[in-house]
Each structure stands twice: as structure tokens, then as C-alpha cells.
Design an enzyme around this catalytic site. Structure first.
Site, PDB file in Angstrom:
ATOM      1  N   GLU A 133      20.018  16.554   4.620  1.00  0.00           N
ATOM      2  CA  GLU A 133      18.664  17.071   4.773  1.00  0.00           C
ATOM      3  C   GLU A 133      17.739  15.973   5.282  1.00  0.00           C
ATOM      4  O   GLU A 133      17.877  14.813   4.881  1.00  0.00           O
ATOM      5  CB  GLU A 133      18.128  17.562   3.417  1.00  0.00           C
ATOM      6  CG  GLU A 133      19.065  18.474   2.659  1.00  0.00           C
ATOM      7  CD  GLU A 133      18.725  18.529   1.176  1.00  0.00           C
ATOM      8  OE1 GLU A 133      17.530  18.465   0.842  1.00  0.00           O
ATOM      9  OE2 GLU A 133      19.662  18.614   0.365  1.00  0.00           O
ATOM     10  N   LYS A 135      14.843  13.446   5.273  1.00  0.00           N
ATOM     11  CA  LYS A 135      14.133  12.830   4.153  1.00  0.00           C
ATOM     12  C   LYS A 135      12.648  12.774   4.483  1.00  0.00           C
ATOM     13  O   LYS A 135      12.197  11.948   5.260  1.00  0.00           O
ATOM     14  CB  LYS A 135      14.671  11.427   3.883  1.00  0.00           C
ATOM     15  CG  LYS A 135      14.046  10.766   2.667  1.00  0.00           C
ATOM     16  CD  LYS A 135      14.627   9.381   2.427  1.00  0.00           C
ATOM     17  CE  LYS A 135      14.024   8.768   1.179  1.00  0.00           C
ATOM     18  NZ  LYS A 135      12.561   8.583   1.285  1.00  0.00           N
ATOM     19  N   ASP A 137       8.702  12.104   4.261  1.00  0.00           N
ATOM     20  CA  ASP A 137       7.863  11.014   3.773  1.00  0.00           C
ATOM     21  C   ASP A 137       6.663  11.626   3.061  1.00  0.00           C
ATOM     22  O   ASP A 137       5.541  11.654   3.577  1.00  0.00           O
ATOM     23  CB  ASP A 137       7.419  10.130   4.935  1.00  0.00           C
ATOM     24  CG  ASP A 137       6.772   8.832   4.462  1.00  0.00           C
ATOM     25  OD1 ASP A 137       6.911   8.510   3.271  1.00  0.00           O
ATOM     26  OD2 ASP A 137       6.144   8.147   5.282  1.00  0.00           O
ATOM     27  N   TYR A 248      14.115  20.796  -2.238  1.00  0.00           N
ATOM     28  CA  TYR A 248      15.372  20.119  -1.908  1.00  0.00           C
ATOM     29  C   TYR A 248      16.405  20.177  -3.025  1.00  0.00           C
ATOM     30  O   TYR A 248      17.516  19.657  -2.865  1.00  0.00           O
ATOM     31  CB  TYR A 248      15.133  18.667  -1.500  1.00  0.00           C
ATOM     32  CG  TYR A 248      14.481  17.786  -2.553  1.00  0.00           C
ATOM     33  CD1 TYR A 248      15.142  17.418  -3.717  1.00  0.00           C
ATOM     34  CD2 TYR A 248      13.203  17.278  -2.355  1.00  0.00           C
ATOM     35  CE1 TYR A 248      14.558  16.601  -4.659  1.00  0.00           C
ATOM     36  CE2 TYR A 248      12.604  16.445  -3.283  1.00  0.00           C
ATOM     37  CZ  TYR A 248      13.296  16.113  -4.439  1.00  0.00           C
ATOM     38  OH  TYR A 248      12.706  15.301  -5.377  1.00  0.00           O
ATOM     39  N   LYS A 336      18.325   5.471   5.728  1.00  0.00           N
ATOM     40  CA  LYS A 336      16.980   5.257   6.256  1.00  0.00           C
ATOM     41  C   LYS A 336      17.024   4.944   7.757  1.00  0.00           C
ATOM     42  O   LYS A 336      17.943   4.289   8.245  1.00  0.00           O
ATOM     43  CB  LYS A 336      16.301   4.095   5.516  1.00  0.00           C
ATOM     44  CG  LYS A 336      16.208   4.281   4.002  1.00  0.00           C
ATOM     45  CD  LYS A 336      15.367   5.476   3.620  1.00  0.00           C
ATOM     46  CE  LYS A 336      13.901   5.197   3.772  1.00  0.00           C
ATOM     47  NZ  LYS A 336      13.352   4.264   2.795  1.00  0.00           N
ATOM     48  N   CYS A 430       1.431 -26.900  -6.931  1.00  0.00           N
ATOM     49  CA  CYS A 430       0.920 -25.533  -7.011  1.00  0.00           C
ATOM     50  C   CYS A 430      -0.452 -25.459  -6.341  1.00  0.00           C
ATOM     51  O   CYS A 430      -1.341 -26.261  -6.661  1.00  0.00           O
ATOM     52  CB  CYS A 430       0.807 -25.110  -8.471  1.00  0.00           C
ATOM     53  SG  CYS A 430       0.000 -23.513  -8.711  1.00  0.00           S
ATOM     54  N   CYS A 433      -3.187 -24.644  -9.454  1.00  0.00           N
ATOM     55  CA  CYS A 433      -3.511 -25.575 -10.542  1.00  0.00           C
ATOM     56  C   CYS A 433      -3.187 -27.028 -10.212  1.00  0.00           C
ATOM     57  O   CYS A 433      -3.557 -27.931 -10.967  1.00  0.00           O
ATOM     58  CB  CYS A 433      -2.800 -25.162 -11.827  1.00  0.00           C
ATOM     59  SG  CYS A 433      -1.005 -25.423 -11.784  1.00  0.00           S
ATOM     60  N   CYS A 453      -0.791 -22.161 -15.863  1.00  0.00           N
ATOM     61  CA  CYS A 453      -1.408 -22.023 -14.540  1.00  0.00           C
ATOM     62  C   CYS A 453      -2.216 -20.728 -14.480  1.00  0.00           C
ATOM     63  O   CYS A 453      -1.700 -19.655 -14.827  1.00  0.00           O
ATOM     64  CB  CYS A 453      -0.322 -22.018 -13.470  1.00  0.00           C
ATOM     65  SG  CYS A 453      -0.915 -21.620 -11.807  1.00  0.00           S
TER      66      CYS A 453
END
Length: 693
Positions: A133, A135, A137, A248, A336, A430, A433, A453
Site C-alpha cells: 500500500e 505510505k 504522509d 489501512y 521509504k 565545551c 561552560c 554544565c
């Protein structure tokens, strides 16, 4: 249909303009029946018998009669499609059978691997035929019918629980409010069906044009428009949006006995549901691949968005034998389409810090439209990925939305480089921080070593308050940033010490907002064990693992004090996850935060365990199927009793079923149980089993 035909169909012999004689009820019933029939012909069969004007005339007459005679009100009336008064919020409800997500295939090889797994798990040489079937969206929803009348509708939600959107779904023309009868076959006493709600491309364009004319913000794509329309608290707004739906599949059901997925779709079509006409059935894997390529080539010619092909093993007995994992069925997969790509330019690369300290480089792009959505940022994952693709600031790149959702940089267009592009260097500290950022030998990402942090703390607090954790309504990103930046929250345990005066002093927080947030924080203190574990933010522990741990251990102390080997003994927990759990609870700072949570009133709701003094339950480990109407309890009540006793409830009878609990008007499930020799019990026998457990 002409006026003459309308009068011919009305054999009540009354003045249908007055609506005042004894036959008003019959006229209302006839109008409803005719309008349901015309809805089906228009939305499902695409073969209308009357003009829009004639349909409107019948509808207006029904509206007038129902207003004049409120005692004739009926939620299944076609007039319910105009919408109802706004709700304050959506309630949630549990799906009888979880609405699982699908595994994805991205190549022919992935699909052939799926076929091999199916054959291996079935353990035979039988030829496997599939139903394939498009698919859509859109948004997955579940509809529930009681004795042929729509009684409720739920979003997919997290797969286990969904939001109740019944009033909104009633407004969708292709959703039957009353099911069509199938010749002399009985109507299912309860029928659960699943489908996809969507907005056509033409309807989407008209909607955006209308909103633009009113200076209202337009929607990015049809899916967003459909989602926004379906989740309106005011269903009259939903009614103004031309949503559509394709069915479906089935959830649980009575009085039906399809043997294949295609047969179930055919039955649903006979009952008045709209089924995607492009669906193919009874085909082998090679034909599935041909169909995929055909759809991929023609997808943009359709008036609705699709992002792939759903492939399902057609035989339902095979589906039952294959079963499911905790996340997805083993008998279905979504192949997909390849993502749509566009070119754009990388303006900058900046580093984000996640809740576990992971430093993630993110490309900031010249905005580009990909598949209906504007993309301005894309994750670059890690330092190795940047080096592998040789991505530089200023590069022109191909970008796609992976799975038509997540933006991803595919490759650099090296031929257009000017020499002014700059190489990106991952920082050693980082960016939030300033603490050291280190990369372990077995990891691709650098991590900030500072557990305090602010960036990590903000993400940890947001995770803690999220819907699937403590579910603290009103604690959004901006508010969390304020709480952390002002030093009001140094761990998520501090959320339970906030007060009205402090909150009112924050930006955009008035008295009512502060009061509502404090009420939400207080209400969140009673939290299921699994959600508590998930909320702590332990690395590698998602919802599924948290649930496995909560089901295995009796108390939080047991989890905190267990060795990694103990965690690994939990079915579904591997060595990496087990060690991560052990490491988390080995740290004094984490144990201190847990203690603070309990001191500040968090009340962990542990799942009910089998009473050890009673010994093993007769129901423990047994599989039940419920059918028909029970005299003194609902099926949901029976299901709860079974699960508390350690048993489980499934929606269909198979050789693995231990008991069928049959009530009045039991249908095909009872017949199948008799054929397979499955034990059949009534409510009285079931109660004795419960009492003796």
C-alpha cells in the site's frame, strides 16, 4: 436526486415542511440514512447521485428538525460533521492493541533481507505473498465502532496511549459515522480500525491561499496542516478543513473472520470505509519491488503526499506467527522513497551540547525548501563525519530530509569551491561552560566532562519534565532556560521547591501561569516507576529499557544497588546498557538527586506484582482472547484483571491462545476457538480463576 425522488423516498405521508406531526422522527431517520448514503457515494465511491445543492437542502432540513426537536439528538447524525463546542483539553485513552511503528527499508537489499527474515521466522518453504500500500504522509488514527456506530477516535500517540479526538474525526467526510450492513452478516459489536488522515495537495493550496488573504500564517506542508487541523480543541475549525482518510488495517474486532490482510480491507470497504485504490495484493517480492519503482516514479502526480510503500505479509495467520517486537511488527516494513535533495550553502558550523554532554556540530544553512519544508539547519553528527565528507564553512552542499523528515548534508559540491571556504575544527572545550571536552577511545563524539554544565542541565530538566517522563505541563524551553540561567534550578529535583512568588518574577510569567505550573509540578509527583527511571536521563535508557527494568525490579533501591551483571540478566538489556545503568547509580551526585526527589514528595507508583503468598497464578503466562458482551463487566475490566494476574490479552485466536473468554453474541472468534480446540470459558468460570489465583 430530484425533489420527486426525494418525496418518493419519503413514505411517511407527512408535511415535511412543518415537522410538527407524529412522523417527524421517521423523517429525521430517513434524512440521516440518505445523507449517510450520499456521503459514502461522494467521499468513498467518488460517484455522487445528487448535486451539492440538493445535498445541502437535505442537510439544512435535518439541521432544522434537530434544532426544533432536541429530544431526537444523536451523535451519529450527519449534522455532527459541522463540529461541536470547544474542549478544554484532550483526554487520553489506551489502545486495545498497541499501534506500533514500522521498521524501514531504504534499498532493495533491505527489502530482500526482510523477506529472508520472514521466511526464516516462519520456518517453512511456503511462498510468501504480500499486500503493498502507498505510505501516506499523514497522521495515523484509530476509530472505534460500537454496534456499527462511531464511538471514539484516538491519535496514535506513543503507540500505547493516544489522545481522544472523536469530535474532530466526526467532521471528516470520508469517515462513516454509521457502518453499512454487509448483506445478512452480523455487525461487529466492537470494531477498531486504523487509518491515515491527510490533506490533499489541492486542498492544502486552497487552505494556504485563504489564510494568506486573512493575513494568517500559512502551513509549511500538507502534513503539518493536517496535524494542526486534527488537534484543534474547537472541532468547528477542524470541520472547516477538508481532511480525508484512507483505512489501512484492523485493530481488534468481533464477528469478522478475514484470512488475509486484503480480505480485511475488502470487508472494511463493504462497511463504508475508504481504502486506497492503488493497493496491490497477493504479490511476491519481485512484484513488490516493481510496484515500489512505479510509485516512486509517479508519486508527484498523486494529489496527496506519500513517502514510501508499506509491505505487509498478506496471510493473517502468518502475521500472528511472526508477531512483533516491542516497537514494530515482524510482518510489515516501510520501504521509504529516496529523499528529495536540494543544494544550498553552509553559512556557519556551530556546536550544540546535549543532555549527556555530547558536542554535536550543526550546519547553519541558507534557507532552502525541501519537499515542502524550509530547512535552515542540519546536523553534521560528529567530527569524523565532517572529516569523511570534507565539509567546510562556505561550502555549497547537497541537503536532503532523511526519511522526508530530518535534514542531512549528503555531499559537498567541490567543483564550485572558491578557496575562501574554512575548515572546521572541533573545540577541545565545551562552548557553553568552557570545561574540557574529551573523546573516549570507543566513541565518535566529544563530551563535556562537567555534569553541572548549564547546557546539559537545561536539556536534562526538559527531558525530566517531558510528556513521557514526569509530564509537567507548561515547563517549556524558554522557561527552563530562565530557571537555569537565574540559578533557580541546579538539578531537576529543584523543580519541586519552586514557589509562586519566584515564578511570578520571571519574564512572561503572570500569577495564573505560575499557579498552573505549580499545580502541574504537584500533580506530577505521583509517577509510574518506568517513567521515573526514564526521567532520570540515564544514558542508553529509553522508554523501552526503563519499562523492562521497572517490570523486573520490585523497588528503586533494587535498581540502584544491582550490579551490571544483574541488569544484563533482564531480558532485552544488553551489556552496554547494563553497564550504563550501573555507572549512573554508582555516582554519588546522581544518588543524591534521587534522594532529593523522594524527600521533596515524589511518589513512585510501582506496578502491581503477583502476591507471592498466593503462589503462581493460574492466569500467569496465559494468553486470552475476549469476544462478545460479558454480563457483569466490560472487556476492559476483564483485560485489566488478566494483566494484573500475569496473563495477557490478544486480539485474535490462534493455536497459541490458552483461553477464549466468551460473552453474549460471540462471533467468529468463538467459532475459530472451537475449530482449534482452544479452551472456552464464560464469565463465571473466569471469575473463579481470578478468585483462585
Amino acid at each position: 436526486m430530484t425533489d420527486d425522488n426525494t418525496r418518493k423516498g419519503d413514505n411517511t405521508g407527512k408535511d415535511d415542511n412543518t415537522g410538527k406531526d407524529d412522523n417527524t422522527g421517521k423523517r429525521v431517520d430517513w434524512l440521516r440514512s440518505e445523507l449517510h448514503r450520499h456521503n459514502h457515494r461522494y467521499y468513498v465511491l467518488d460517484d455522487p447521485e445528487v448535486s451539492d445543492a440538493e445535498y445541502d437542502r437535505l442537510m439544512q432540513e435535518l439541521i432544522r428538525l434537530e434544532e426544533e426537536h432536541p429530544e431526537l439528538a444523536d451523535l451519529s447524525s450527519p449534522t455532527a460533521r459541522v463540529g461541536a463546542a470547544p474542549l478544554e483539553k484532550f483526554e487520553t485513552a489506551t489502545h486495545t492493541i498497541p499501534m506500533l511503528s514500522l521498521d524501514n527499508a531504504f534499498s532493495d537489499g533491505d527489502l530482500l533481507d526482510f523477506e529472508n527474515r520472514v521466511k526464516r521466522n516462519l520456518g517453512g518453504d511456503e511462498k510468501i505473498l504480500y499486500c503493498a500500500e502507498p505510505k501516506l504522509d499523514g497522521l495515523a488514527v484509530e476509530l472505534v465502532y460500537e454496534n456499527g456506530v462511531l464511538s471514539s477516535a484516538l491519535t496514535r500517540g506513543d503507540g500505547v496511549n493516544g489522545e481522544v479526538i472523536t469530535e474532530n474525526v466526526r467532521t471528516i467526510g470520508s469517515v462513516p459515522l454509521v457502518l453499512l450492513k454487509r448483506n445478512d452478516l452480523p455487525m461487529p459489536s466492537r470494531l477498531e480500525v486504523r487509518g491515515e488522515v491527510f490533506l490533499s495537495k489541492k486542498a492544502f493550496e486552497r487552505l494556504n491561499e485563504s489564510r494568506a488573504e486573512k493575513d494568517e500564517p500559512t502551513f509549511a506542508n500538507p502534513r503539518n496542516a493536517a496535524a494542526g487541523s486534527l488537534r484543534q480543541l474547537d472541532s468547528r475549525i477542524t470541520a472547516s478543513r477538508p481532511l480525508e482518510m484512507f483505512l489501512y488495517g484492523l485493530g481488534s474486532y468481533d464477528n469478522m473472520g478475514p484470512e488475509t490482510h486484503w480480505e480485511s480491507l475488502s470487508l472494511l470497504k463493504e462497511m463504508g470505509f475508504r481504502i486506497n485504490p492503488l493497493t496491490r495484493h497477493g504479490i511476491g517480492i519481485e512484484k513488490v519491488l516493481e510496484f515500489y519503482r512505479e510509485l516512486a516514479e509517479n508519486r508527484h502526480d498523486l494529489d496527496y503526499d506519500i513517502d514510501g510503500l508499506v509491505v505487509k505479509v498478506d496471510r493473517l495467520d502468518f502475521q500472528r506467527r511472526l508477531g512483533s517486537t516491542s516497537r514494530s511488527p515482524r510482518w510489515a516494513i516501510a520501504y521509504k522513497f529516496k529523499a528529495v535533495q536540494e543544494t544550498t550553502k553552509i553559512l556557519d558550523i556551530q556546536v550544540q551540547v546535549g543532555r549527556t554532554g555530547t558536542l554535536t556540530p550543526v550546519a547553519h544553512l541558507e534557507p532552502v525548501n525541501i519537499g515542502g519544508a524550509t530547512v535552515s539547519r542540519a546536523t553534521l553528527h560528529n567530527e569524523d563525519e565532517i572529516r569523511r565528507k570534507d565539509i567546510r564553512i562556505g561550502d555549497t552542499v547537497f541537503v536532503e530530509r532523511a526519511g522526508d523528515v530530518i535534514p542531512k548534508v549528503v555531499k559537498v559540491v567541490e567543483s564550485v569551491r572558491t578557496g575562501e571556504e574554512k575548515e572546521f575544527v572541533m573545540p577541545d572545550t565545551c562552548p557553553v561552560c568552557g570545561s574540557l571536552a574529551v573523546r573516549q577511545a570507543d566513541e565518535a563524539a566529544k563530551r563535556c566532562v562537567n555534569s553541572a554544565c548549564p547546557a546539559q542541565l537545561k536539556e536534562n530538566v526538559r527531558h525530566f519534565a517531558s510528556k513521557k517522563a514526569f509530564d509537567i505541563d507548561g515547563l517549556g524551553q524558554k522557561l527552563v532556560e530562565q530557571l537555569v540561567d537565574k540559578g533557580l534550578v541546579s538539578s531537576y529535583a529543584d523543580l519541586f521547591q519552586l514557589d509562586q512568588e519566584t515564578l511570578q518574577g520571571l519574564e512572561r510569567m503572570g500569577e495564573k501561569s505560575a499557579k498552573n505550573l505549580l499545580e502541574a509540578v504537584s500533580a506530577s509527583k505521583k509517577v509510574p516507576f518506568a517513567r521515573f527511571l526514564f526521567a532520570l536521563g540515564v544514558r542508553q535508557v529509553g522508554e523501552h529499557v526503563a519499562k523492562l527494568l521497572a517490570e523486573h525490579y520490585d523497588t528503586l533501591e533494587d535498581v540502584m544497588n544491582a550490579a551490571a551483571e544483574d541488569h544484563e540478566a533482564v531480558e532485552g538489556v544488553g551489556p552496554i546498557v547494563a553497564q550504563s545503568v550501573r555507572d549512573f547509580f554508582s555516582r554519588d551526585e546522581n544518588r543524591k538527586i534521587v534522594e532529593l526527589l523522594l524527600e521533596r514528595g515524589v511518589d513512585i507508583q510501582y506496578p502491581e506484582k503477583q502476591d507471592s503468598e498466593q503462589g503462581p497464578s493460574e492466569l500467569a503466562g496465559k494468553t486470552f482472547v475476549l469476544t462478545g458482551t460479558l454480563p457483569n463487566m466490560t472487556r476492559d475490566e476483564a483485560k485489566t484483571l488478566i494483566e494484573k494476574a500475569g496473563g495477557k490479552v490478544t486480539g485474535s485466536v490462534s493455536s497459541k491462545t490458552d483461553y477464549v473468554l466468551a460473552g453474549e453474541k460471540a462471533g467468529s472468534k468463538l467459532a475459530k476457538a472451537e475449530k482449534l480446540g482452544v479452551a472456552i470459558i464464560d464469565e463465571e468460570a473466569f471469575k473463579k480463576m481470578i478468585e483462585n489465583r
